[in-house]
Design an enzyme around this catalytic site. Structure first.
Site, PDB file in Angstrom:
ATOM      1  N   ASP A  32       0.400  -1.408  -0.188  1.00  0.00           N
ATOM      2  CA  ASP A  32       0.424  -0.276  -0.057  1.00  0.00           C
ATOM      3  C   ASP A  32       0.737   1.155   0.238  1.00  0.00           C
ATOM      4  O   ASP A  32       2.045   1.284   0.941  1.00  0.00           O
ATOM      5  CB  ASP A  32      -0.841   0.124   0.944  1.00  0.00           C
ATOM      6  CG  ASP A  32      -2.032   0.840   1.656  1.00  0.00           C
ATOM      7  OD1 ASP A  32      -3.014   0.370   1.322  1.00  0.00           O
ATOM      8  OD2 ASP A  32      -1.680   2.101   0.826  1.00  0.00           O
ATOM      9  N   ASN A  88     -13.054  -3.678   2.359  1.00  0.00           N
ATOM     10  CA  ASN A  88     -14.218  -2.854   2.579  1.00  0.00           C
ATOM     11  C   ASN A  88     -14.554  -2.925   1.370  1.00  0.00           C
ATOM     12  O   ASN A  88     -14.219  -2.706  -0.138  1.00  0.00           O
ATOM     13  CB  ASN A  88     -13.273  -0.994   2.683  1.00  0.00           C
ATOM     14  CG  ASN A  88     -12.851  -1.004   3.785  1.00  0.00           C
ATOM     15  OD1 ASN A  88     -12.465  -1.891   5.150  1.00  0.00           O
ATOM     16  ND2 ASN A  88     -11.351  -0.317   3.673  1.00  0.00           N
ATOM     17  N   GLN A  95     -14.732   2.077   1.679  1.00  0.00           N
ATOM     18  CA  GLN A  95     -13.706   1.724   0.409  1.00  0.00           C
ATOM     19  C   GLN A  95     -13.845   3.628  -0.803  1.00  0.00           C
ATOM     20  O   GLN A  95     -15.114   4.090  -0.569  1.00  0.00           O
ATOM     21  CB  GLN A  95     -14.837   1.322  -1.268  1.00  0.00           C
ATOM     22  CG  GLN A  95     -13.637   0.247  -1.616  1.00  0.00           C
ATOM     23  CD  GLN A  95     -14.725  -0.873  -2.577  1.00  0.00           C
ATOM     24  OE1 GLN A  95     -16.121  -0.974  -2.711  1.00  0.00           O
ATOM     25  NE2 GLN A  95     -14.141  -1.161  -3.842  1.00  0.00           N
ATOM     26  N   HIS A 101     -10.432  -4.713  -3.515  1.00  0.00           N
ATOM     27  CA  HIS A 101      -9.241  -5.242  -2.588  1.00  0.00           C
ATOM     28  C   HIS A 101      -8.878  -5.878  -1.052  1.00  0.00           C
ATOM     29  O   HIS A 101     -10.509  -5.523  -0.495  1.00  0.00           O
ATOM     30  CB  HIS A 101      -7.907  -4.034  -2.856  1.00  0.00           C
ATOM     31  CG  HIS A 101      -8.794  -2.781  -2.573  1.00  0.00           C
ATOM     32  ND1 HIS A 101      -9.728  -2.155  -3.129  1.00  0.00           N
ATOM     33  CD2 HIS A 101      -8.733  -2.545  -1.109  1.00  0.00           C
ATOM     34  CE1 HIS A 101      -9.878  -1.331  -2.234  1.00  0.00           C
ATOM     35  NE2 HIS A 101      -9.402  -1.009  -1.232  1.00  0.00           N
ATOM     36  N   HIS A 103      -7.075  -5.911   2.552  1.00  0.00           N
ATOM     37  CA  HIS A 103      -6.688  -5.380   3.108  1.00  0.00           C
ATOM     38  C   HIS A 103      -5.249  -6.139   4.024  1.00  0.00           C
ATOM     39  O   HIS A 103      -5.954  -7.396   4.011  1.00  0.00           O
ATOM     40  CB  HIS A 103      -6.106  -3.746   3.730  1.00  0.00           C
ATOM     41  CG  HIS A 103      -7.091  -2.422   3.075  1.00  0.00           C
ATOM     42  ND1 HIS A 103      -6.243  -2.112   2.819  1.00  0.00           N
ATOM     43  CD2 HIS A 103      -7.784  -3.008   2.861  1.00  0.00           C
ATOM     44  CE1 HIS A 103      -7.553  -0.721   2.753  1.00  0.00           C
ATOM     45  NE2 HIS A 103      -7.875  -1.443   1.903  1.00  0.00           N
TER      46      HIS A 103
HETATM   47  P1  5GP Z   1      -9.649   1.398   0.605  1.00  0.00           P
HETATM   48  O1  5GP Z   1     -10.839   2.480   1.333  1.00  0.00           O
HETATM   49  O2  5GP Z   1     -10.199   1.363  -0.857  1.00  0.00           O
HETATM   50  O3  5GP Z   1     -10.467   0.106   1.388  1.00  0.00           O
HETATM   51  O4  5GP Z   1      -8.372   1.071   0.118  1.00  0.00           O
HETATM   52  C1  5GP Z   1      -7.542   1.710  -1.211  1.00  0.00           C
HETATM   53  C2  5GP Z   1      -5.879   1.683  -0.620  1.00  0.00           C
HETATM   54  O5  5GP Z   1      -5.237   1.556  -1.629  1.00  0.00           O
HETATM   55  C3  5GP Z   1      -5.341   2.776   1.202  1.00  0.00           C
HETATM   56  O6  5GP Z   1      -4.915   2.130   1.661  1.00  0.00           O
HETATM   57  C4  5GP Z   1      -4.820   3.393  -0.322  1.00  0.00           C
HETATM   58  O7  5GP Z   1      -3.379   4.094   0.215  1.00  0.00           O
HETATM   59  C5  5GP Z   1      -4.263   2.539  -1.089  1.00  0.00           C
HETATM   60  N1  5GP Z   1      -4.013   3.063  -2.479  1.00  0.00           N
HETATM   61  C6  5GP Z   1      -4.939   4.456  -3.427  1.00  0.00           C
HETATM   62  N2  5GP Z   1      -3.946   4.173  -4.299  1.00  0.00           N
HETATM   63  C7  5GP Z   1      -3.030   3.590  -4.523  1.00  0.00           C
HETATM   64  C8  5GP Z   1      -1.663   3.838  -5.310  1.00  0.00           C
HETATM   65  O8  5GP Z   1      -1.648   4.292  -6.147  1.00  0.00           O
HETATM   66  N3  5GP Z   1      -0.892   2.599  -4.869  1.00  0.00           N
HETATM   67  C9  5GP Z   1      -0.937   2.009  -3.939  1.00  0.00           C
HETATM   68  N4  5GP Z   1       0.587   1.043  -3.946  1.00  0.00           N
HETATM   69  N5  5GP Z   1      -2.098   2.079  -3.392  1.00  0.00           N
HETATM   70  C10 5GP Z   1      -3.293   2.831  -3.411  1.00  0.00           C
END
Ligand code: 5GP
Ligand code: ZN
Length: 136
Positions: A32, A88, A95, A101, A103
């Protein structure tokens, strides 16, 4: 199955760089970019599905098996003390990237509270009402 303007589809195709810690024909696991803890990683299916509602059942079972395998490996390599596996679905659930995805978050003694919710205190009657709605 790739969706235009999806950041994770672009990571999977290599259009956007990432730090990959695992890859097979169906999944890629990347670090991440804004980690909650050291080693925070994301399991991404290579095909685009917005969330767990859309993920085919077979992929859902593959993803939890992969999560277990990686959690064991990461615990060994990072010497962490525990692990959160989080997923999420929907903006209201936190999300922010709408490509499924999962985590993988290694936890370390004294790493602070990274996840917190306010615990409710429903009556037995209220719990029973909810049980009926869901189970019947
Ligand atoms: P969500 O909040 O949708 O469950 O998690 C999205 C995750 O994607 C977040 O933890 C955020 O830091 C990560 N993320 C967003 N954009 C990028 C990216 O361009 N590269 C990587 N490696 N992680 C990302
Ligand atoms: Zn995508």
């Amino acid at each position: 199955m790739k969706q235009d303007n999806c950041i994770f589809c672009k990571i999977i195709s290599g259009e956007i760089p990432s730090h990959t810690i695992y890859e097979d024909e169906k999944f890629k696991i990347i670090l991440d970019v804004a980690p909650a803890t050291r080693g925070h990683a994301l399991i991404l299916p290579k095909s685009h599905y917005a969330n767990l509602y859309e993920l085919p059942e077979e992929m859902a079972s593959d993803v939890i098996k992969l999560a277990k395998k990686m959690m064991v490996k990461m615990t060994d390599k990072l010497n962490c003390d525990g692990f959160n596996v989080i997923q999420n679905n929907g903006e209201v659930a936190g999300q922010t990237v709408f490509h499924f995805h999962m985590h993988l978050i290694p936890r370390y003694k004294d790493d602070g509270e990274i996840l917190k919710y306010i615990a409710g205190s429903p009556s037995g009657e209220q719990l029973e009402q909810i049980r009926k709605i869901i189970a019947e």
